[in-house]
Design a protein around this motif. Structure first.
Motif, PDB file in Angstrom:
ATOM      1  N   MET A   1       0.826  -1.190   0.000  1.00  0.00           N
ATOM      2  CA  MET A   1       0.000   0.000   0.000  1.00  0.00           C
ATOM      3  C   MET A   1       0.870   1.254   0.000  1.00  0.00           C
ATOM      4  SD  MET A   1      -3.298   0.451   2.387  1.00  0.00           S
ATOM      5  CE  MET A   1      -3.942  -1.149   2.807  1.00  0.00           C
ATOM      6  N   LYS A   2       0.371   2.271  -0.617  1.00  0.00           N
ATOM      7  CA  LYS A   2       1.082   3.544  -0.645  1.00  0.00           C
ATOM      8  C   LYS A   2       0.914   4.242   0.699  1.00  0.00           C
ATOM      9  CE  LYS A   2       0.334   4.477  -5.528  1.00  0.00           C
ATOM     10  NZ  LYS A   2      -0.262   5.429  -6.468  1.00  0.00           N
ATOM     11  N   PRO A   3       1.877   5.075   1.057  1.00  0.00           N
ATOM     12  CA  PRO A   3       1.736   5.843   2.305  1.00  0.00           C
ATOM     13  C   PRO A   3       0.490   6.730   2.320  1.00  0.00           C
ATOM     14  CG  PRO A   3       3.979   5.988   1.482  1.00  0.00           C
ATOM     15  CD  PRO A   3       3.184   5.269   0.440  1.00  0.00           C
ATOM     16  N   ILE A   4       0.114   7.246   1.150  1.00  0.00           N
ATOM     17  CA  ILE A   4      -1.073   8.114   1.089  1.00  0.00           C
ATOM     18  C   ILE A   4      -2.326   7.318   1.443  1.00  0.00           C
ATOM     19  CG2 ILE A   4      -1.503   7.835  -1.383  1.00  0.00           C
ATOM     20  CD1 ILE A   4      -1.815  11.176   0.153  1.00  0.00           C
ATOM     21  N   ASP A   5      -2.367   6.039   1.021  1.00  0.00           N
ATOM     22  CA  ASP A   5      -3.509   5.184   1.354  1.00  0.00           C
ATOM     23  C   ASP A   5      -3.573   4.911   2.850  1.00  0.00           C
ATOM     24  OD1 ASP A   5      -4.243   5.059  -1.324  1.00  0.00           O
ATOM     25  OD2 ASP A   5      -3.087   3.218  -1.674  1.00  0.00           O
ATOM     26  N   ASP A   6      -2.401   4.706   3.460  1.00  0.00           N
ATOM     27  CA  ASP A   6      -2.354   4.500   4.910  1.00  0.00           C
ATOM     28  C   ASP A   6      -2.873   5.726   5.651  1.00  0.00           C
ATOM     29  OD1 ASP A   6      -1.289   1.977   4.587  1.00  0.00           O
ATOM     30  OD2 ASP A   6       0.797   2.657   4.820  1.00  0.00           O
ATOM     31  N   ILE A   7      -2.507   6.890   5.164  1.00  0.00           N
ATOM     32  CA  ILE A   7      -2.956   8.136   5.792  1.00  0.00           C
ATOM     33  C   ILE A   7      -4.467   8.263   5.678  1.00  0.00           C
ATOM     34  CG2 ILE A   7      -2.883  10.652   5.629  1.00  0.00           C
ATOM     35  CD1 ILE A   7       0.072  10.390   4.850  1.00  0.00           C
ATOM     36  N   LYS A   8      -5.006   7.946   4.501  1.00  0.00           N
ATOM     37  CA  LYS A   8      -6.459   8.048   4.286  1.00  0.00           C
ATOM     38  C   LYS A   8      -7.215   7.081   5.193  1.00  0.00           C
ATOM     39  CE  LYS A   8      -6.569  11.064   0.928  1.00  0.00           C
ATOM     40  NZ  LYS A   8      -7.143  12.370   1.095  1.00  0.00           N
ATOM     41  N   ILE A   9      -6.721   5.862   5.342  1.00  0.00           N
ATOM     42  CA  ILE A   9      -7.368   4.878   6.221  1.00  0.00           C
ATOM     43  C   ILE A   9      -7.344   5.375   7.661  1.00  0.00           C
ATOM     44  CG2 ILE A   9      -7.118   2.559   7.191  1.00  0.00           C
ATOM     45  CD1 ILE A   9      -6.159   1.684   4.375  1.00  0.00           C
ATOM     46  N   HIS A  10      -6.203   5.890   8.078  1.00  0.00           N
ATOM     47  CA  HIS A  10      -6.077   6.408   9.445  1.00  0.00           C
ATOM     48  C   HIS A  10      -7.007   7.609   9.656  1.00  0.00           C
ATOM     49  CE1 HIS A  10      -4.146   6.604  13.286  1.00  0.00           C
ATOM     50  NE2 HIS A  10      -3.742   7.849  13.090  1.00  0.00           N
ATOM     51  N   GLN A  11      -7.138   8.439   8.630  1.00  0.00           N
ATOM     52  CA  GLN A  11      -8.046   9.588   8.715  1.00  0.00           C
ATOM     53  C   GLN A  11      -9.485   9.129   8.915  1.00  0.00           C
ATOM     54  OE1 GLN A  11      -7.076  11.679   5.034  1.00  0.00           O
ATOM     55  NE2 GLN A  11      -6.810  13.549   6.230  1.00  0.00           N
ATOM     56  N   ARG A  12      -9.904   8.112   8.179  1.00  0.00           N
ATOM     57  CA  ARG A  12     -11.272   7.614   8.315  1.00  0.00           C
ATOM     58  C   ARG A  12     -11.539   7.085   9.721  1.00  0.00           C
ATOM     59  NH1 ARG A  12     -10.431   4.365   3.590  1.00  0.00           N
ATOM     60  NH2 ARG A  12     -10.340   5.848   1.893  1.00  0.00           N
ATOM     61  N   LYS A  13     -10.578   6.347  10.274  1.00  0.00           N
ATOM     62  CA  LYS A  13     -10.736   5.819  11.633  1.00  0.00           C
ATOM     63  C   LYS A  13     -10.828   6.951  12.655  1.00  0.00           C
ATOM     64  CE  LYS A  13      -8.363   1.442  10.869  1.00  0.00           C
ATOM     65  NZ  LYS A  13      -7.176   0.642  11.214  1.00  0.00           N
ATOM     66  N   LEU A  14      -9.954   7.929  12.525  1.00  0.00           N
ATOM     67  CA  LEU A  14      -9.971   9.052  13.453  1.00  0.00           C
ATOM     68  C   LEU A  14     -11.237   9.882  13.307  1.00  0.00           C
ATOM     69  CD1 LEU A  14      -6.287  10.359  13.405  1.00  0.00           C
ATOM     70  CD2 LEU A  14      -7.421   9.039  15.189  1.00  0.00           C
TER      71      LEU A  14
ATOM     72  N   LYS B   1      -5.351  16.236  15.305  1.00  0.00           N
ATOM     73  CA  LYS B   1      -4.621  15.188  14.588  1.00  0.00           C
ATOM     74  C   LYS B   1      -5.143  15.050  13.162  1.00  0.00           C
ATOM     75  CE  LYS B   1      -3.375  12.195  18.442  1.00  0.00           C
ATOM     76  NZ  LYS B   1      -3.515  10.872  19.030  1.00  0.00           N
ATOM     77  N   LEU B   2      -6.456  15.112  13.007  1.00  0.00           N
ATOM     78  CA  LEU B   2      -7.049  15.010  11.675  1.00  0.00           C
ATOM     79  C   LEU B   2      -6.576  16.143  10.767  1.00  0.00           C
ATOM     80  CD1 LEU B   2     -10.686  13.910  12.499  1.00  0.00           C
ATOM     81  CD2 LEU B   2      -9.123  12.747  10.952  1.00  0.00           C
ATOM     82  N   ASN B   3      -6.492  17.330  11.313  1.00  0.00           N
ATOM     83  CA  ASN B   3      -6.023  18.471  10.524  1.00  0.00           C
ATOM     84  C   ASN B   3      -4.564  18.298  10.100  1.00  0.00           C
ATOM     85  OD1 ASN B   3      -8.458  19.816  10.508  1.00  0.00           O
ATOM     86  ND2 ASN B   3      -8.002  20.949  12.368  1.00  0.00           N
ATOM     87  N   ARG B   4      -3.760  17.746  10.986  1.00  0.00           N
ATOM     88  CA  ARG B   4      -2.362  17.497  10.629  1.00  0.00           C
ATOM     89  C   ARG B   4      -2.252  16.430   9.549  1.00  0.00           C
ATOM     90  NH1 ARG B   4       0.393  16.054  15.821  1.00  0.00           N
ATOM     91  NH2 ARG B   4      -1.601  16.252  16.822  1.00  0.00           N
ATOM     92  N   LEU B   5      -3.081  15.374   9.664  1.00  0.00           N
ATOM     93  CA  LEU B   5      -3.074  14.332   8.641  1.00  0.00           C
ATOM     94  C   LEU B   5      -3.566  14.859   7.302  1.00  0.00           C
ATOM     95  CD1 LEU B   5      -4.325  11.141  10.494  1.00  0.00           C
ATOM     96  CD2 LEU B   5      -2.085  11.528   9.486  1.00  0.00           C
ATOM     97  N   LYS B   6      -4.546  15.745   7.347  1.00  0.00           N
ATOM     98  CA  LYS B   6      -5.042  16.347   6.108  1.00  0.00           C
ATOM     99  C   LYS B   6      -3.920  17.126   5.429  1.00  0.00           C
ATOM    100  CE  LYS B   6      -9.126  18.227   6.193  1.00  0.00           C
ATOM    101  NZ  LYS B   6     -10.231  19.182   6.406  1.00  0.00           N
ATOM    102  N   TYR B   7      -3.134  17.831   6.223  1.00  0.00           N
ATOM    103  CA  TYR B   7      -2.007  18.579   5.676  1.00  0.00           C
ATOM    104  C   TYR B   7      -0.984  17.623   5.067  1.00  0.00           C
ATOM    105  CZ  TYR B   7       2.100  21.547   5.412  1.00  0.00           C
ATOM    106  OH  TYR B   7       3.202  22.209   4.964  1.00  0.00           O
ATOM    107  N   LEU B   8      -0.692  16.518   5.763  1.00  0.00           N
ATOM    108  CA  LEU B   8       0.274  15.547   5.255  1.00  0.00           C
ATOM    109  C   LEU B   8      -0.204  14.904   3.965  1.00  0.00           C
ATOM    110  CD1 LEU B   8       1.563  13.639   8.396  1.00  0.00           C
ATOM    111  CD2 LEU B   8       2.846  15.167   6.908  1.00  0.00           C
ATOM    112  N   SER B   9      -1.474  14.545   3.914  1.00  0.00           N
ATOM    113  CA  SER B   9      -1.976  13.886   2.709  1.00  0.00           C
ATOM    114  C   SER B   9      -1.987  14.847   1.531  1.00  0.00           C
ATOM    115  CB  SER B   9      -3.372  13.310   2.952  1.00  0.00           C
ATOM    116  OG  SER B   9      -4.319  14.322   3.172  1.00  0.00           O
ATOM    117  N   ARG B  10      -2.281  16.113   1.788  1.00  0.00           N
ATOM    118  CA  ARG B  10      -2.244  17.109   0.727  1.00  0.00           C
ATOM    119  C   ARG B  10      -0.814  17.302   0.238  1.00  0.00           C
ATOM    120  NH1 ARG B  10      -4.018  22.435   2.880  1.00  0.00           N
ATOM    121  NH2 ARG B  10      -1.858  22.549   3.504  1.00  0.00           N
TER     122      ARG B  10
END
Length: 65
Positions: free
Chosen positions: A1-14, A49-58
Protein backbone atom coordinates in the motif's frame (compact mmCIF):
# COMPACT_ATOMS: atom_id res chain seq x y z
CA UNK A 1 0.00 0.00 0.00
CA UNK A 2 1.08 3.54 -0.65
CA UNK A 3 1.74 5.84 2.31
CA UNK A 4 -1.07 8.11 1.09
CA UNK A 5 -3.51 5.18 1.35
CA UNK A 6 -2.35 4.50 4.91
CA UNK A 7 -2.96 8.14 5.79
CA UNK A 8 -6.46 8.05 4.29
CA UNK A 9 -7.37 4.88 6.22
CA UNK A 10 -6.08 6.41 9.44
CA UNK A 11 -8.05 9.59 8.71
CA UNK A 12 -11.27 7.61 8.32
CA UNK A 13 -10.74 5.82 11.63
CA UNK A 14 -9.97 9.05 13.45
CA UNK A 15 -12.93 10.79 11.84
CA UNK A 16 -15.28 8.03 13.01
CA UNK A 17 -13.86 8.26 16.54
CA UNK A 18 -14.22 12.05 16.45
CA UNK A 19 -17.90 11.76 15.56
CA UNK A 20 -18.44 9.25 18.37
CA UNK A 21 -16.80 11.56 20.91
CA UNK A 22 -18.83 14.58 19.78
CA UNK A 23 -22.04 12.58 20.03
CA UNK A 24 -21.01 11.30 23.45
CA UNK A 25 -20.25 14.84 24.62
CA UNK A 26 -23.65 16.00 23.40
CA UNK A 27 -25.43 13.12 25.14
CA UNK A 28 -23.63 13.74 28.44
CA UNK A 29 -24.28 17.48 28.33
CA UNK A 30 -27.55 17.23 30.31
CA UNK A 31 -26.56 14.50 32.76
CA UNK A 32 -22.85 14.87 33.51
CA UNK A 33 -21.12 18.03 32.40
CA UNK A 34 -17.68 16.81 33.49
CA UNK A 35 -17.88 13.76 31.23
CA UNK A 36 -19.20 15.97 28.46
CA UNK A 37 -16.19 18.27 28.81
CA UNK A 38 -13.78 15.32 28.79
CA UNK A 39 -15.34 13.88 25.64
CA UNK A 40 -15.28 17.26 23.96
CA UNK A 41 -11.63 17.77 24.90
CA UNK A 42 -10.70 14.38 23.44
CA UNK A 43 -12.65 15.20 20.29
CA UNK A 44 -10.79 18.50 19.90
CA UNK A 45 -7.45 16.71 20.25
CA UNK A 46 -8.54 14.21 17.59
CA UNK A 47 -9.61 17.05 15.32
CA UNK A 48 -6.14 18.52 15.67
CA UNK A 49 -4.62 15.19 14.59
CA UNK A 50 -7.05 15.01 11.68
CA UNK A 51 -6.02 18.47 10.52
CA UNK A 52 -2.36 17.50 10.63
CA UNK A 53 -3.07 14.33 8.64
CA UNK A 54 -5.04 16.35 6.11
CA UNK A 55 -2.01 18.58 5.68
CA UNK A 56 0.27 15.55 5.25
CA UNK A 57 -1.98 13.89 2.71
CA UNK A 58 -2.24 17.11 0.73
CA UNK A 59 1.50 17.57 0.85
CA UNK A 60 2.28 14.00 -0.23
CA UNK A 61 -0.30 14.20 -3.04
CA UNK A 62 1.41 17.30 -4.39
CA UNK A 63 4.84 15.65 -4.34
CA UNK A 64 3.57 12.60 -6.23
CA UNK A 65 2.33 14.74 -9.12
Amino acid sequence: MKPIDDIKIHQRKLNQRYKELIEQAYNFRQTDSALSDISEYRAIKLLNKLNRLKYLSRESAQTSI
